[in-house]
Design an enzyme around this catalytic site. Sequence first.
Site, PDB file in Angstrom:
ATOM      1  N   ASP A   1      94.235  36.495  44.010  1.00 43.94           N
ATOM      2  CA  ASP A   1      92.774  36.378  44.421  1.00 43.94           C
ATOM      3  C   ASP A   1      92.683  35.194  44.844  1.00 43.94           C
ATOM      4  OD1 ASP A   1      89.996  37.131  44.447  1.00 43.94           O
ATOM      5  OD2 ASP A   1      89.523  36.240  42.347  1.00 43.94           O
TER       6      ASP A   1
ATOM      7  N   ASN B   1      86.776  47.178  45.562  1.00 42.62           N
ATOM      8  CA  ASN B   1      86.895  46.428  46.813  1.00 42.62           C
ATOM      9  C   ASN B   1      86.588  47.242  47.906  1.00 42.62           C
ATOM     10  OD1 ASN B   1      89.941  44.479  46.120  1.00 42.62           O
ATOM     11  ND2 ASN B   1      87.598  43.861  45.885  1.00 42.62           N
TER      12      ASN B   1
HETATM   13  C1  IPE Z   1      90.328  41.436  42.145  1.00 45.41           C
HETATM   14  O1  IPE Z   1      89.770  40.540  42.947  1.00 45.41           O
HETATM   15  C2  IPE Z   1      90.782  42.673  42.773  1.00 45.41           C
HETATM   16  C3  IPE Z   1      92.045  42.135  43.489  1.00 45.41           C
HETATM   17  C4  IPE Z   1      92.862  41.036  43.401  1.00 45.41           C
HETATM   18  C5  IPE Z   1      92.699  43.261  43.980  1.00 45.41           C
HETATM   19  P1  IPE Z   1      88.153  40.696  43.251  1.00 45.41           P
HETATM   20  O2  IPE Z   1      88.134  39.414  44.296  1.00 45.41           O
HETATM   21  O3  IPE Z   1      87.825  41.923  44.033  1.00 45.41           O
HETATM   22  O4  IPE Z   1      87.364  40.470  41.964  1.00 45.41           O
HETATM   23  P2  IPE Z   1      86.066  39.939  41.681  1.00 45.41           P
HETATM   24  O5  IPE Z   1      85.070  40.615  42.600  1.00 45.41           O
HETATM   25  O6  IPE Z   1      85.800  38.516  41.916  1.00 45.41           O
HETATM   26  O7  IPE Z   1      85.906  40.043  40.241  1.00 45.41           O
HETATM   27  C1  IPE Z   2      92.124  38.748  46.803  1.00 44.25           C
HETATM   28  O1  IPE Z   2      91.480  37.887  47.676  1.00 44.25           O
HETATM   29  C2  IPE Z   2      92.509  40.177  47.726  1.00 44.25           C
HETATM   30  C3  IPE Z   2      91.538  41.123  47.520  1.00 44.25           C
HETATM   31  C4  IPE Z   2      90.807  41.375  46.732  1.00 44.25           C
HETATM   32  C5  IPE Z   2      91.495  42.161  48.528  1.00 44.25           C
HETATM   33  P1  IPE Z   2      89.707  38.117  47.857  1.00 44.25           P
HETATM   34  O2  IPE Z   2      89.807  38.837  49.129  1.00 44.25           O
HETATM   35  O3  IPE Z   2      89.148  38.626  46.630  1.00 44.25           O
HETATM   36  O4  IPE Z   2      89.748  36.481  48.088  1.00 44.25           O
HETATM   37  P2  IPE Z   2      88.340  35.653  47.582  1.00 44.25           P
HETATM   38  O5  IPE Z   2      88.018  35.840  46.119  1.00 44.25           O
HETATM   39  O6  IPE Z   2      87.018  36.255  48.183  1.00 44.25           O
HETATM   40  O7  IPE Z   2      88.423  34.283  48.263  1.00 44.25           O
HETATM   41 MG    MG Z   3      88.201  37.641  45.092  1.00 37.68          MG
END
Ligand code: IPE
Ligand code: IPE
Ligand code: MG
Length: 243
Positions: free
Chosen positions: A17, A65
């Site tokens: 993340d 996502n």
């Molecule tokens: C969790 O990250 C999902 C993945 C790392 C694939 P998100 O960015 O989607 O999580 P939330 O929305 O902050 O809980």
């Molecule tokens: C994690 O990074 C990867 C996915 C969940 C696809 P994010 O896309 O959630 O990145 P942030 O949390 O918005 O910075």
């Molecule tokens: Mg994220």
Amino acid sequence: MSYIDLNIPKHIAIIVDGNGRWGTERGLSRSAGHKEGFLNVKRLSKHIFNQGTSYISMYLFSTENFKRDKKEVNYIMNLLVDKLKDILDFAHQEKIKALFSGRLDHLSDKVIQTMNKIVEDTKNYQGKTLNFCFGYGSHAEIIDAAKKIALDYKNNKINLDNLDEDIFNSYLYQELPPVDLLIRTGGEIRLSNFMLWQISYAELYFTKIYFPDFTEKDFDEVLVEYTKRDRRFGGVNNEKESH
Ligand code: IPE
Ligand code: IPE
Ligand code: MG
């Protein structure tokens, strides 16, 4: 052998993340962060395996996502398509058995075929298993397992009296040992629907570092912290406690 070697987690799960914020905070796009994050998946997993861990589960894209802006979802899907060959080369180079976990509904036939080929081509590698969790959600996985069990029950393939944790585990997407250590980068202190069954007794580690910046050295610090944890699994550590 360093003292770290004495207590290496067998299965590590990582919630990848902070990729998007890594990009925007550098004046780049969220996509740039996803690209950089992908490079780190390889770099970091190579290091983690070298430290002696046998199983890594990486959470790369969740069922939730798909709610994101279409453009971002498409970018990540195309990144995966682009990188599948790279994943295969990497898996061969490092002798890694690759697995993919998740629902396939939203993936194109080409992606599914390529994933299947990677799994097939690397299935005989032993000692290092990298489980890519893509389109993955733990609730979906548990529901899918419940459906498979119901079907097997209907076809007289399972006796409900025998259904225990090990048998239930065998109905999940992959039959893996329980997670010993869960790491989440990016600053959030939550699980976001990742491996809820598998992490029941995992040690949890949350760091503010965005995933693309999370280095081998940062990982080694997590390992040191892990070695200090007293994993009791509901029991009592007899060596440390006197009556
Ligand atoms: C969790 O990250 C999902 C993945 C790392 C694939 P998100 O960015 O989607 O999580 P939330 O929305 O902050 O809980
Ligand atoms: C994690 O990074 C990867 C996915 C969940 C696809 P994010 O896309 O959630 O990145 P942030 O949390 O918005 O910075
Ligand atoms: Mg994220």
